[in-house]
Design an enzyme around this catalytic site. Structure first.
Site, mmCIF file in Angstrom:
data_model
loop_
_atom_site.group_PDB
_atom_site.id
_atom_site.type_symbol
_atom_site.label_atom_id
_atom_site.label_comp_id
_atom_site.label_asym_id
_atom_site.label_seq_id
_atom_site.Cartn_x
_atom_site.Cartn_y
_atom_site.Cartn_z
ATOM 1 N N TYR A 46 0.860 -1.187 0.000
ATOM 2 C CA TYR A 46 0.000 0.000 0.000
ATOM 3 C C TYR A 46 0.887 1.225 0.000
ATOM 4 O O TYR A 46 1.817 1.326 0.804
ATOM 5 C CB TYR A 46 -0.889 0.025 1.255
ATOM 6 C CG TYR A 46 -2.353 -0.050 0.905
ATOM 7 C CD1 TYR A 46 -2.915 0.935 0.101
ATOM 8 C CD2 TYR A 46 -3.151 -1.090 1.340
ATOM 9 C CE1 TYR A 46 -4.251 0.867 -0.261
ATOM 10 C CE2 TYR A 46 -4.485 -1.162 0.990
ATOM 11 C CZ TYR A 46 -5.029 -0.180 0.182
ATOM 12 O OH TYR A 46 -6.345 -0.254 -0.175
ATOM 13 N N GLU A 48 -0.409 4.771 -0.464
ATOM 14 C CA GLU A 48 -1.251 5.954 -0.695
ATOM 15 C C GLU A 48 -0.433 7.225 -0.576
ATOM 16 O O GLU A 48 0.383 7.376 0.337
ATOM 17 C CB GLU A 48 -2.382 5.993 0.326
ATOM 18 C CG GLU A 48 -3.606 5.243 -0.166
ATOM 19 C CD GLU A 48 -4.675 5.128 0.896
ATOM 20 O OE1 GLU A 48 -4.355 4.644 1.985
ATOM 21 O OE2 GLU A 48 -5.810 5.519 0.616
ATOM 22 N N ASP A 196 -6.776 13.151 -25.232
ATOM 23 C CA ASP A 196 -6.813 11.757 -24.785
ATOM 24 C C ASP A 196 -6.160 10.929 -25.902
ATOM 25 O O ASP A 196 -6.780 10.656 -26.926
ATOM 26 C CB ASP A 196 -8.274 11.334 -24.561
ATOM 27 C CG ASP A 196 -8.390 9.876 -24.120
ATOM 28 O OD1 ASP A 196 -7.391 9.131 -24.233
ATOM 29 O OD2 ASP A 196 -9.487 9.475 -23.685
ATOM 30 N N THR A 222 -4.102 5.759 -21.885
ATOM 31 C CA THR A 222 -3.956 4.425 -21.314
ATOM 32 C C THR A 222 -2.611 3.888 -21.780
ATOM 33 O O THR A 222 -1.973 4.449 -22.672
ATOM 34 C CB THR A 222 -5.084 3.472 -21.771
ATOM 35 O OG1 THR A 222 -5.177 3.530 -23.188
ATOM 36 C CG2 THR A 222 -6.407 3.832 -21.144
ATOM 37 N N LYS A 225 -2.853 -0.050 -25.042
ATOM 38 C CA LYS A 225 -3.336 -0.208 -26.427
ATOM 39 C C LYS A 225 -2.101 -0.271 -27.337
ATOM 40 O O LYS A 225 -1.338 -1.222 -27.249
ATOM 41 C CB LYS A 225 -4.310 0.920 -26.747
ATOM 42 C CG LYS A 225 -5.544 0.886 -25.816
ATOM 43 C CD LYS A 225 -6.569 1.929 -26.160
ATOM 44 C CE LYS A 225 -7.834 1.764 -25.356
ATOM 45 N NZ LYS A 225 -7.824 2.455 -24.059
ATOM 46 N N ARG A 231 -2.578 -2.737 -18.264
ATOM 47 C CA ARG A 231 -3.731 -1.848 -18.197
ATOM 48 C C ARG A 231 -3.462 -0.792 -17.129
ATOM 49 O O ARG A 231 -3.363 -1.108 -15.950
ATOM 50 C CB ARG A 231 -4.987 -2.638 -17.825
ATOM 51 C CG ARG A 231 -5.198 -3.857 -18.673
ATOM 52 C CD ARG A 231 -6.516 -4.479 -18.387
ATOM 53 N NE ARG A 231 -7.548 -3.656 -18.939
ATOM 54 C CZ ARG A 231 -7.935 -3.708 -20.216
ATOM 55 N NH1 ARG A 231 -7.392 -4.556 -21.040
ATOM 56 N NH2 ARG A 231 -8.877 -2.918 -20.660
HETATM 57 N N1 DSN Z 1 -12.556 0.203 -24.347
HETATM 58 C C1 DSN Z 1 -11.665 1.144 -24.975
HETATM 59 C C2 DSN Z 1 -11.669 0.967 -26.443
HETATM 60 O O1 DSN Z 1 -11.884 -0.131 -26.868
HETATM 61 O O2 DSN Z 1 -11.454 1.902 -27.173
HETATM 62 C C3 DSN Z 1 -11.965 2.504 -24.568
HETATM 63 O O3 DSN Z 1 -12.299 2.547 -23.223
#
Ligand code: DSN
Length: 391
Positions: A46, A48, A196, A222, A225, A231
């Site tokens: 932990y 925080e 984003d 994120t 991807k 993630r």
């Molecule tokens: N689920 C993601 C996507 O597939 O683009 C976005 O949150």
């Protein structure tokens, strides 16, 4: 693993992942090193708070990790630590976007984001998301004819509505975004420009998609991807008199989260280092090439591609407009044939998100598995044959 039931499911999922053609535009396959970091003892800790300002003891090593991950994130996107700050604790993309809005926009304020059906994300202010319930979304979309952004129209809306923030960067927009135009629009209406870049982060890191950093005030992303990490999420903010990073840090913790997932942060650090390698640059180049070939091939086979092409890792296909089949049925039939895609709305879709007109296809995952242009031609032919014959 002693737990036979979970072990069995893990094995089954591993085999499933190996046995399909994965065309989910937001998925990828991480390295063994990333998996190792995710499965490390850091999950026991932990922590925080932030490096050197924690609420628990025992932070000697997590602080080191925190600092390392941050410096790698800045380095990957060629940012100076005197000009940009980065928060690495948001658990994923949705909490990252929520934290930015929570930190920068008063309750009830206006956030301008692209409509979901046109490629925007739920957390850009859609009514079903908390971001659309606490704040007011000012929607914008693409041009009906070209299916690409009409910056004059975006500017008109921004000038009329004067939103506090404008969000650019989407989940299902295949084209290059003109960040400079968005900067100009944000400036004329006095908005903060939030980009984003979740989908395109790997492409930006590898230099095959324009970087938003010269123009944005805040950049969220994120890490799982095209960036090919675990993630998680990153939130970059410009350092100036507006104190953006302090507001965002406070919104992440204690605003909406408790302890950071330190094992995830370790895995992000690993992925960021991997993305600096020349091999990663070659990889993202191949992703863009593969997507273009796949899109061109689908067009040759008579399919309507949204915006008539792609500049990125994804294409959107108008299934209903081409053969009168819904996106759900198309996705189900493809899955039955071991090709995994997701159903997706298309701009001005008359159908619902549960059974929209389109499917979204991305090549990031299959390119990680070594697929090249010739494989894309085979995949396009397979998709065409399966859908047209309803096999
Ligand atoms: N689920 C993601 C996507 O597939 O683009 C976005 O949150």
């Amino acid at each position: 693993m002693k737990d036979k039931q979970v072990a069995k499911i893990l094995k089954q999922e591993s085999l499933r992942q190996k046995g399909v053609i994965n065309l989910i535009a937001s998925e990828n396959y991480v390295s063994k090193d990333v998996l190792e970091a995710l499965g490390s003892e850091l999950t026991n800790k932990y922590a925080e708070g932030y490096s050197k300002f924690r609420y628990y003891g025992g932070n000697e090593f997590v602080d080191k990790l925190d600092d390392l991950c941050k410096s790698r994130a800045l380095k990957l996107f060629k940012l100076k630590s005197s000009e940009w700050a980065v928060n690495i604790q948001a658990l994923s993309g949705s909490p990252a976007n929520l934290a930015v809005i929570f930190g920068l926009v008063p309750v009830g304020g206006k956030i301008m984001g692209m409509e979901l059906a046109h490629g925007g994300h739920l957390t850009h202010g859609h009514r079903v998301s908390i971001t659309g319930k606490i704040w007011k979304q000012i929607p914008y979309g693409v041009d009906k004819k070209t299916e690409v952004l009409d910056y004059n129209e975006v500017k008109k809306i921004a000038l009329k509505e004067k939103p506090q923030i404008i969000i650019a960067g989407y989940t299902a927009y295949p084209r290059i975004i003109d960040w400079k135009k968005f900067r100009e629009i944000a400036d004329v209406c006095g908005a903060t420009l939030v980009v984003d870049m979740s989908h395109i982060a790997g492409l930006v890191a590898g230099g095959v998609y324009p970087s938003p950093f010269p123009y944005a005030d805040v950049v969220t992303s994120t890490t799982h991807k095209t960036l090919r990490g675990p993630r998680s999420a990153l939130i970059f903010s410009k350092i100036d008199e507006r104190n953006l990073s302090k507001k965002i840090d406070q919104a992440v913790f204690p605003g909406i989260q408790g302890g950071p997932h330190m094992n995830q942060i370790a895995a992000v650090a690993v992925a960021l280092e991997e993305a600096k390698n020349p091999e990663f640059k070659r990889y993202v180049k191949q992703v863009v090439k593969n997507t273009k070939v796949l899109g061109d091939e689908m067009k040759k086979l008579g399919w309507r591609i949204i915006s008539n092409g792609t500049d990125s890792h994804l294409i959107l296909i108008d299934i209903f407009g081409t053969i009168g089949m819904g996106g759900k049925e198309a996705s189900d039939i493809l899955e039955y044939n071991n090709i995994i895609v997701n159903k997706n709305t298309i701009p001005f879709d008359m159908r619902s998100p549960i059974d929209p007109s389109g499917i979204r296809i991305g090549t990031a995952a299959e390119t990680t598995r070594g697929k090249k242009e010739k494989d894309m031609i085979v995949i396009a032919k397979k998709i065409n044959q399966i859908l047209r014959n309803k096999k």
